[in-house]
Design a protein around this motif. Structure first.
Motif, PDB file in Angstrom:
ATOM      1  N   LEU A  28       0.753  -1.127   0.039  1.00  0.00           N
ATOM      2  CA  LEU A  28       0.138  -0.038  -0.013  1.00  0.00           C
ATOM      3  C   LEU A  28       0.810   1.180  -0.083  1.00  0.00           C
ATOM      4  O   LEU A  28       0.592   2.251  -0.634  1.00  0.00           O
ATOM      5  CB  LEU A  28      -0.887  -0.143   1.327  1.00  0.00           C
ATOM      6  N   VAL A  29       2.010   1.425   0.824  1.00  0.00           N
ATOM      7  CA  VAL A  29       2.844   2.434   0.583  1.00  0.00           C
ATOM      8  C   VAL A  29       3.554   2.807  -0.503  1.00  0.00           C
ATOM      9  O   VAL A  29       3.480   3.853  -0.998  1.00  0.00           O
ATOM     10  CB  VAL A  29       3.898   2.319   1.818  1.00  0.00           C
ATOM     11  N   SER A  30       3.951   1.713  -1.142  1.00  0.00           N
ATOM     12  CA  SER A  30       4.615   1.823  -2.640  1.00  0.00           C
ATOM     13  C   SER A  30       3.247   2.342  -3.677  1.00  0.00           C
ATOM     14  O   SER A  30       3.935   3.235  -4.505  1.00  0.00           O
ATOM     15  CB  SER A  30       4.953   0.407  -3.150  1.00  0.00           C
ATOM     16  N   LEU A  31       2.264   1.746  -3.486  1.00  0.00           N
ATOM     17  CA  LEU A  31       1.056   2.407  -4.216  1.00  0.00           C
ATOM     18  C   LEU A  31       0.875   3.815  -4.049  1.00  0.00           C
ATOM     19  O   LEU A  31       0.709   4.774  -5.001  1.00  0.00           O
ATOM     20  CB  LEU A  31      -0.176   1.700  -4.165  1.00  0.00           C
ATOM     21  N   VAL A  32       0.887   4.340  -3.087  1.00  0.00           N
ATOM     22  CA  VAL A  32       0.574   5.807  -2.589  1.00  0.00           C
ATOM     23  C   VAL A  32       1.973   6.442  -3.055  1.00  0.00           C
ATOM     24  O   VAL A  32       1.615   7.570  -3.676  1.00  0.00           O
ATOM     25  CB  VAL A  32       0.439   5.730  -1.299  1.00  0.00           C
ATOM     26  N   ALA A  33       3.155   6.093  -3.052  1.00  0.00           N
ATOM     27  CA  ALA A  33       4.284   6.690  -3.521  1.00  0.00           C
ATOM     28  C   ALA A  33       4.095   6.773  -4.910  1.00  0.00           C
ATOM     29  O   ALA A  33       4.569   7.639  -5.579  1.00  0.00           O
ATOM     30  CB  ALA A  33       5.478   5.777  -2.945  1.00  0.00           C
ATOM     31  N   GLY A  34       3.658   5.658  -5.544  1.00  0.00           N
ATOM     32  CA  GLY A  34       3.456   5.789  -7.052  1.00  0.00           C
ATOM     33  C   GLY A  34       2.385   6.738  -7.471  1.00  0.00           C
ATOM     34  O   GLY A  34       2.740   7.083  -8.765  1.00  0.00           O
ATOM     35  N   LEU A  35       1.727   7.327  -6.999  1.00  0.00           N
ATOM     36  CA  LEU A  35       0.765   8.246  -7.264  1.00  0.00           C
ATOM     37  C   LEU A  35       1.557   9.585  -7.587  1.00  0.00           C
ATOM     38  O   LEU A  35       1.338  10.412  -8.518  1.00  0.00           O
ATOM     39  CB  LEU A  35      -0.071   8.654  -6.164  1.00  0.00           C
ATOM     40  N   MET A  36       2.724   9.810  -6.672  1.00  0.00           N
ATOM     41  CA  MET A  36       3.539  11.127  -6.809  1.00  0.00           C
ATOM     42  C   MET A  36       4.607  10.604  -7.920  1.00  0.00           C
ATOM     43  O   MET A  36       4.947  11.841  -8.569  1.00  0.00           O
ATOM     44  CB  MET A  36       4.253  11.331  -5.360  1.00  0.00           C
TER      45      MET A  36
END
Length: 126
Positions: free
Chosen positions: A91-99
Motif C-alpha cells: 500500500l505504501v508503494s502504491l501511494v508513493a507511485g501516485l506521486m
C-alpha cells in the motif's frame, strides 16, 4: 481508536491480497501469451536445471518479481527473463507511485556461448 486501527489493517490486507493476485495474473498472462514463441525457439523453457521443478514455467521470486529461464539453443547458453512488476501488494508503494508513477518492466538477459560469436552490444531504449 481500535476500530480505526482494525479498518486500516483490513484495508492493508485487502490491498495485499488483491495486489498479489493482480501481479500473478499479469505474469501468467504474459507467460501464456509468449509460451508458443519460447517453445519454438528453446528446448527447455522454465527449467533452470538447478532444482527439481514439478511444473516448469515462471518462478516466483517475490510478490512482484517473476523469472523464467530458457535454454537449449545453438550458440546460446540461455536466456533469463525477469518480470519486475509494480509492488501492487504494498500500500505504501502504491501511494508513493501516485506521486512518481512507475511501470512494470521486462528484463531479458541472453548469455551467448563464449568464443563462438564476435562480441557486440545491442541496446534498445526509449
Amino acid at each position: 481508536m481500535e476500530m480505526l486501527m482494525l479498518a486500516g489493517l483490513m484495508v492493508y490486507f485487502t490491498n495485499f491480497f488483491a495486489g498479489k493476485a493482480r501481479n500473478a495474473k499479469l505474469a501468467h498472462l504474459w507467460y501464456s501469451t509468449h509460451k508458443g514463441l519460447l517453445d519454438d525457439n528453446f528446448v527447455l523453457v522454465g527449467d533452470d536445471g538447478k532444482q527439481e521443478n514439478e511444473n516448469p514455467g515462471l518462478m516466483k521470486e517475490s510478490e512482484s518479481l517473476y523469472t523464467l529461464w530458457c535454454s537449449g539453443r545453438t550458440c546460446c547458453e540461455g536466456m533469463l527473463v525477469e518480470l519486475k512488476m509494480i509492488k501492487r501488494q504494498d500500500l505504501v508503494s502504491l501511494v508513493a507511485g501516485l506521486m512518481r508513477p512507475q511501470q512494470d518492466q521486462l528484463h531479458i538477459k541472453v548469455d551467448l556461448t563464449r568464443g563462438v560469436m564476435a562480441p557486440f552490444v545491442f541496446c534498445v531504449g526509449t
